[in-house]
Design an enzyme around this catalytic site. Structure first.
Site, PDB file in Angstrom:
ATOM      1  N   TYR A 145      63.721  56.602  15.334  1.00 19.23           N
ATOM      2  CA  TYR A 145      64.663  57.565  15.909  1.00 19.23           C
ATOM      3  C   TYR A 145      63.889  58.612  16.701  1.00 19.23           C
ATOM      4  O   TYR A 145      62.996  59.266  16.173  1.00 19.23           O
ATOM      5  CB  TYR A 145      65.469  58.250  14.809  1.00 19.23           C
ATOM      6  N   ASP A 247      55.733  61.633  18.573  1.00 21.99           N
ATOM      7  CA  ASP A 247      56.945  62.376  18.253  1.00 21.99           C
ATOM      8  C   ASP A 247      56.735  63.000  16.882  1.00 21.99           C
ATOM      9  O   ASP A 247      56.805  62.330  15.857  1.00 21.99           O
ATOM     10  CB  ASP A 247      58.154  61.434  18.239  1.00 21.99           C
ATOM     11  N   LYS A 274      62.626  71.027  15.090  1.00 22.08           N
ATOM     12  CA  LYS A 274      62.975  71.323  13.704  1.00 22.08           C
ATOM     13  C   LYS A 274      62.266  72.563  13.143  1.00 22.08           C
ATOM     14  O   LYS A 274      62.676  73.668  13.399  1.00 22.08           O
ATOM     15  CB  LYS A 274      62.760  70.085  12.840  1.00 22.08           C
TER      16      LYS A 274
END
Length: 447
Positions: A145, A247, A274
């Site tokens: 993801y 990522d 985040k």
């Protein structure tokens, strides 16, 4: 357990929500039948819904809240900034201070650009790689993801019906209507399989701008990338004129310097999000100065004009700066140690009551799998049918009976305000859940 929400205030609000919000929620990860609960307040590692039920929060807004909810130092700093303004058509000093903090912290970060989400950070990282190399294709791991950018989301939900041969995984769309041209530009490789991955990359070597690696991909199974795999990808990109990009939107929490601290070679670019927002929407792309020059308006030929109305807004920068300054090396180590304690306690339960369950993870995050042997690949971690039903049943038991909130993959992402008491509650709750569901777990593993 689902009937417990009958006649609830949340049920009534959800009924109204369905009349004005598509599906009643703006995040499908929060969708729950017969209705989601609505929050009243949250503090530390506890969250209370409008029915008055308090739960221990091991989800922390999908790993975004490294210091839990309403963390006083962040609240105080943000409150002071709010009185000065929330966003300007001017730059602010806190953006510079935060960039300095990140570049000092993570070895590979020489220049930074701030954006507003992890999805946007990955998107900018891909576009920067294309601008720098002059190539269009990207390579990413099957099942990984990377947000909702068309190219980044390819094959994140592939399944046995469409994922194709493991030696040449199919590029599978997520959203209906995704153009075939998008799928043609995304090369899918099997995570942690060096031989198969290099063979796939070699077939399109002159066309690939970057190989994206999530060093601990959640949906692949929360299994760390091996040092040998990362080294092999790094060597391949050096040989073939591509970039190796990480990522780290989720995995920056793994070590003080991110998950990349575990590897001898470093990425050319890194996307973040985040935890660096301190509880506010955030994203960042950073990396080598030479590559990041594609953003630089000083250049005679600007390769990637980039902007964003709320990028580097002072509220997010303030919250992020405080969050990361206080998530220092000592705090990282303490949280990782606490997470290892949780894993150890849960593994003791698994062995004591003899259930076919395993655990994977890294740093301050772990994932529970309903199989005796932990998965090594996306295809092994993939859950459907009875497995998915049993995961939902276990999550419901923890949520309604034990008052514990987990991520819907049976994962936990800890915060610094979590303590031994909460770990013990989690362990005890899982033991009761495993005992109750043991016959179903055993049956599942015989299928």
């Amino acid at each position: 357990m689902k009937g417990m929400l009958k006649n609830s205030a949340s049920k009534e609000i959800y009924k109204q929500a369905c009349g004005v919000i598509a599906g009643g929620v703006s995040r499908n990860t929060l969708f729950r039948l017969p209705n989601p609960d609505y929050v009243s307040k949250a503090s530390g590692c506890y969250i209370t819904d409008i029915e008055g039920t308090e739960r221990i929060d091991f989800a922390n807004n999908m790993a975004a809240l490294i210091h839990g909810h309403s963390f006083p130092p962040i609240v105080e700093a943000v409150a002071a900034q709010l009185r000065k303004g929330t966003a300007y058509t001017m730059t602010s000093e806190i953006e510079v201070a935060f960039a300095k903090l990140l570049t000092t912290r993570v070895e590979s970060l020489e220049r930074v650009r701030f954006v507003n989400s992890g999805t946007e950070a990955v998107m900018a990282m891909i576009k920067a790689a294309r601008a720098y190399t002059g190539r269009a294709k990207i390579a990413k791991a099957e099942g990984a993801y990377h947000g909702t950018y068309d190219y980044a989301e390819v094959s994140q939900t592939s399944n046995p019906k469409n994922w194709g041969d493991v030696n040449n995984p199919a590029s599978v769309p997520v959203a209906s209507g995704t153009p075939q041209s998008v799928l043609n530009e995304v090369v899918i490789y099997p995570f942690n399989d060096i031989q198969k991955t290099l063979a796939i990359l070699d077939r399109q070597a002159g066309e690939i701008a970057c190989v994206i690696i999530d060093p601990v991909p959640h949906r692949v199974g929360l299994v760390p990338a091996s040092a040998e795999f990362v080294q092999a990808i790094y060597d391949w990109t050096r040989k073939n004129g591509a970039l190796m990009v990480f990522d780290e939107v989720i995995t920056l929490r793994v070590n003080y310097g991110g998950a990349q601290e575990n590897y001898p070679v470093k990425p050319d670019l890194t996307s973040m999000g985040k935890i660096i927002g301190g509880g506010f929407p955030v994203g960042a792309i950073a990396g080598k100065e030479e590559v990041m020059r594609v953003f630089d308006p000083h250049e005679k030929k600007l390769l990637f004009p980039h902007s964003g109305t709320f990028s580097a807004n002072p509220v997010t920068m303030t919250a992020g700066y405080v969050a990361m300054e206080l998530f220092n090396r000592e705090a990282v180590n303490q949280l990782n140690d606490l997470t290892q304690l949780a894993i150890s306690q849960i593994q003791d339960v698994i062995q004591r009551i003899d259930v076919p369950v395993s655990i994977t993870g890294a740093g301050s995050m772990f994932r529970i799998h309903l199989s005796k042997t932990p998965p090594r690949t996306y295809r092994e971690a993939y859950q459907a049918g009875e497995a998915r039903k049993l995961v939902s049943e276990l999550l419901d038991f923890m949520y309604y009976k034990e008052h514990i909130l987990m991520i819907n993959t049976l994962s936990c992402m800890l915060s610094t305000v979590t303590g031994k008491k909460e770990i013990d509650r989690l362990t005890e709750g899982l033991e009761r859940a495993f005992r109750k569901l043991k016959p179903k777990l055993e049956k599942l593993n015989k299928l």
